[in-house]
Motif scaffolding. Structure first.
Motif, PDB file in Angstrom:
ATOM      1  N   ARG A 226       0.820  -1.203   0.000  1.00 37.53           N
ATOM      2  CA  ARG A 226       0.000   0.000   0.000  1.00 37.53           C
ATOM      3  C   ARG A 226       0.859   1.260   0.000  1.00 37.53           C
ATOM      4  O   ARG A 226       0.474   2.282  -0.579  1.00 37.53           O
ATOM      5  CB  ARG A 226      -0.923  -0.008   1.226  1.00 37.53           C
ATOM      6  CG  ARG A 226      -2.091   0.954   1.126  1.00 37.53           C
ATOM      7  CD  ARG A 226      -3.002   0.593  -0.019  1.00 37.53           C
ATOM      8  NE  ARG A 226      -4.174   1.454  -0.088  1.00 37.53           N
ATOM      9  CZ  ARG A 226      -4.792   1.769  -1.207  1.00 37.53           C
ATOM     10  NH1 ARG A 226      -4.349   1.312  -2.361  1.00 37.53           N
ATOM     11  NH2 ARG A 226      -5.868   2.545  -1.205  1.00 37.53           N
ATOM     12  N   LYS A 440      -8.077  -3.976 -10.339  1.00 35.30           N
ATOM     13  CA  LYS A 440      -7.475  -2.691  -9.964  1.00 35.30           C
ATOM     14  C   LYS A 440      -6.591  -2.139 -11.078  1.00 35.30           C
ATOM     15  O   LYS A 440      -6.508  -0.926 -11.269  1.00 35.30           O
ATOM     16  CB  LYS A 440      -6.678  -2.843  -8.660  1.00 35.30           C
ATOM     17  CG  LYS A 440      -7.567  -3.030  -7.431  1.00 35.30           C
ATOM     18  CD  LYS A 440      -6.790  -2.883  -6.136  1.00 35.30           C
ATOM     19  CE  LYS A 440      -5.929  -4.055  -5.838  1.00 35.30           C
ATOM     20  NZ  LYS A 440      -5.275  -3.951  -4.504  1.00 35.30           N
ATOM     21  N   ASN A 448      -9.569  -0.431  -3.511  1.00 38.92           N
ATOM     22  CA  ASN A 448      -9.561  -1.801  -2.988  1.00 38.92           C
ATOM     23  C   ASN A 448     -10.643  -2.627  -3.683  1.00 38.92           C
ATOM     24  O   ASN A 448     -11.720  -2.108  -4.011  1.00 38.92           O
ATOM     25  CB  ASN A 448      -9.822  -1.813  -1.479  1.00 38.92           C
ATOM     26  CG  ASN A 448      -8.579  -1.442  -0.683  1.00 38.92           C
ATOM     27  OD1 ASN A 448      -7.641  -2.210  -0.580  1.00 38.92           O
ATOM     28  ND2 ASN A 448      -8.567  -0.232  -0.137  1.00 38.92           N
ATOM     29  N   LEU A 554      -5.614  -6.845   3.792  1.00 38.84           N
ATOM     30  CA  LEU A 554      -7.068  -6.954   3.820  1.00 38.84           C
ATOM     31  C   LEU A 554      -7.510  -8.021   4.818  1.00 38.84           C
ATOM     32  O   LEU A 554      -7.043  -9.168   4.778  1.00 38.84           O
ATOM     33  CB  LEU A 554      -7.581  -7.304   2.423  1.00 38.84           C
ATOM     34  CG  LEU A 554      -9.095  -7.355   2.211  1.00 38.84           C
ATOM     35  CD1 LEU A 554      -9.730  -6.001   2.497  1.00 38.84           C
ATOM     36  CD2 LEU A 554      -9.408  -7.799   0.785  1.00 38.84           C
TER      37      LEU A 554
END
Length: 597
Positions: A226, A440, A448, A554
């Motif tokens: 991230r 994505k 997300n 996640l």
């Protein structure tokens, strides 16, 4: 303070010198060093403190202190609390400031500590790493002195860290020290080679990390996916604002950078760099590195969660290879690591010297459970013999729970996690991450994506949109990021907020998302792996929201519970929707969002 042998010293706070001192002091004094995530609730703190029989808890500030005071009466082993930042707002028995704590040590003779150190053995537990509890109660991973010292030694050799006698390595500490990745990089590896650790601000992941990087200019940097994605978004946003000429130069340079580095990766020519490459480096690559504070960094790593191929290619095109590594708390951190002369896109690299990898029960494609063997394998889970037996087999192999395969050159590829595998009602096993990454990549507006479909008749997906993050709380806001606004404009949408897009409110964006998902579906190996329905949620996933763990991973069980109503609405249609030929999974009779309206 009454620390008993093999009892915990809990540390609850952001990375700091006091964190390091407490961690190492707890080990030398014969206790267990135990990091506690700052995002933990009072009840979660209580669980960890009680599980390790903590005698002492060291907290950062009044906010973290309040968590402990709420559950203090449920911690029978607790003897003292130390607050290492800010002034105490109240005086209580057995509550000390850092200065008071340090002063107490002046009366303790060195011989007392020396005798405890002399009695310790390499195979004794010294550190507990608590798993983040994404699939149940956190487990206390017991790591021995040998686990830590040997892994630091072997990893340092593997990645060719420079000894301080030659040139000092430097790192920035910002990832949670409760996690093994941060502990191994920031404490043990850096200590092993005499490096320097610099501490970021507590709001590092909310935007200030870049300022610290520019100031420190580290020689090595570890970022979770991230973090790299956020950097990618910032660079793209800055590039979009550049003049036409600058954009063309940047595009040309990235093409040169990608081809040059892909050639290196495949064992291409080692001849002097081409004129185009040297020019691209001068005009673009050096400036980008300097802007990120990574101009001295020769070792950029990513780990702790899967990273999208598109993100790796983006940085590769900027002549900034991001090397994947793979491991877990139970292997004291790393097990396989990519290197400048031994890396492959989407691979986690090759095994560290002295360790072994085995693919357990492989299928016809060579995919099976990844198992580890070596001196980095943990002792077991504290007070959980049944869980330990599940993880360690009779021959000492650690069963990771991850699915993967090795190619003929020894590169390891992780394809999914056994517990994350979606097993549809039709019995097909589907790893969610590759499909989520593909979506994505196909729809850059998406922040997300989470695939749904376990025991269901078809696949669906929860989507979130890239939005601004509150700098103080870390909470996602309604306002879109600059990059997202730019994407909307290119598509013909005037949206500037998530609320203008979620729940099917923007037909232009809906169409763009559906077209992106169709492109992903067109590449699916079977109909069962096509996404049949999707919804855009009202807010992005976040750590404060509970959907993401401390390293931005996640937390699927949490998301399933939080969004149960929306998911159930998706599957209200009792009959599996039929696909029209070539429609990429779009419903014949209704749009993907109609089920929620």
């Amino acid at each position: 303070m009454g620390l008993e042998r093999y009892h915990g010293v809990g540390i609850l706070g952001f990375n700091s010198p006091e964190w390091f001192i407490t961690d190492i002091a707890a080990i030398l004094a014969g206790g267990f060093a135990v990091g506690i995530y700052t995002t933990n609730s009072p009840e979660a703190c209580q669980y960890v403190a009680e599980n390790c029989h903590a005698n002492i808890l060291v907290v950062e500030n009044h906010k973290q202190l309040q968590k402990i005071l709420q559950v203090e009466d449920k911690l029978p082993h607790l003897k003292a609390i130390i607050q290492y930042k800010d002034v105490l707002k109240e005086k209580r028995p057995n509550l000390y400031t850092w200065a008071e704590f340090m002063a107490m040590g002046s009366d303790v003779p060195d011989t007392q500590l020396d005798s405890i150190i002399a009695s310790q053995r390499p195979n004794q537990c010294c550190t507990l790493i608590y798993t983040s509890g994404t699939t149940g109660q956190p487990k206390g991973v017991m790591l021995s002195h040998d686990n830590l010292t040997w892994t630091a030694y072997a990893t340092g050799l593997h990645v060719r860290l420079t000894d301080a006698n030659v040139a000092q390595e430097s790192v920035v500490s910002y990832l949670p020290l409760s996690h093994i990745a941060a502990q191994m990089v920031d404490i043990w590896l850096t200590m092993r080679v005499g490096g320097a650790t610099y501490f970021a601000q507590p709001d590092a992941l909310k935007g200030t990390l870049i300022n610290t990087l520019r100031e420190v200019r580290p020689t090595a940097f570890m970022g979770v996916p991230r973090v790299w994605e956020k950097m990618q978004e910032k660079l793209k946003s800055a590039g979009a604002k550049s003049s036409t000429v600058r954009r063309k130069v940047a595009t040309w340079a990235k093409g040169v950078g990608l081809q040059t580095n892909l050639s290196k990766m495949k064992g291409g020519s080692t001849a002097p760099a081409s004129l185009n490459y040297r020019l691209a480096k001068k005009l673009v690559f050096r400036k980008v590195r300097k802007a990120l504070g990574l101009d001295r960094c020769t070792k950029c790593y990513t780990g702790a969660a899967p990273i999208a191929k598109e993100t790796l290619e983006f940085f590769l095109s900027l002549d900034m290879p991001v090397y994947e590594l793979y491991g877990m708390s139970e292997s004291t951190g790393p097990h396989t690591i990519s290197l400048p002369d031994a890396f492959y896109l989407t691979s986690c690299g090759k095994v560290i010297s002295g360790c072994e990898t085995k693919i357990f029960s492989p299928d016809e494609e060579g995919i099976g459970e990844v198992c580890f063997w070596g001196r980095h394998v943990f002792m077991g889970y504290l007070n959980m013999p049944d869980k330990t037996e599940e993880a360690l087999d009779a021959e000492g192999w650690l069963h990771s729970g991850d699915l993967g395969k090795q190619n003929t050159d020894g590169f390891l590829f992780i394809t999914g996690r056994i517990k994350e595998l979606i097993i549809t009602a039709g019995g097909e096993n589907i790893p969610p991450v590759p499909i989520e990454d593909a979506v994505k990549e196909a729809v850059p507006l998406i922040s997300n994506a989470m695939l749904i479909g376990d025991k269901r008749k078809f696949l669906s997906m929860l989507l979130t949109i890239k939005c601004q993050v509150n700098a103080d709380t870390g909470e996602p806001e309604d306002e879109l990021t600059e990059e997202a606004v730019e994407q909307c404009r290119k598509l013909g949408s005037t949206a500037t907020r998530v609320s203008q897009i979620a729940r099917g409110r923007d037909n232009v964006i809906d169409t763009a998302i559906q077209e992106g998902i169709k492109r992903v579906n067109d590449k699916a190996v079977s109909n069962a792996q096509r996404i049949q329905k999707w919804i855009v949620l009202e807010r992005d996933f976040s750590i404060p929201g509970g959907e993401l763990g401390p390293t931005m991973k996640l937390k699927r069980p949490v998301v399933l519970k939080m969004y149960k109503e929306q998911i159930d609405n998706i599957y209200k249609e009792m009959v599996t929707p039929k696909l029209e030929p070539g429609n990429g999974g779009r419903h014949t009779n209704f749009s993907p969002v109609e089920v929620l309206l």
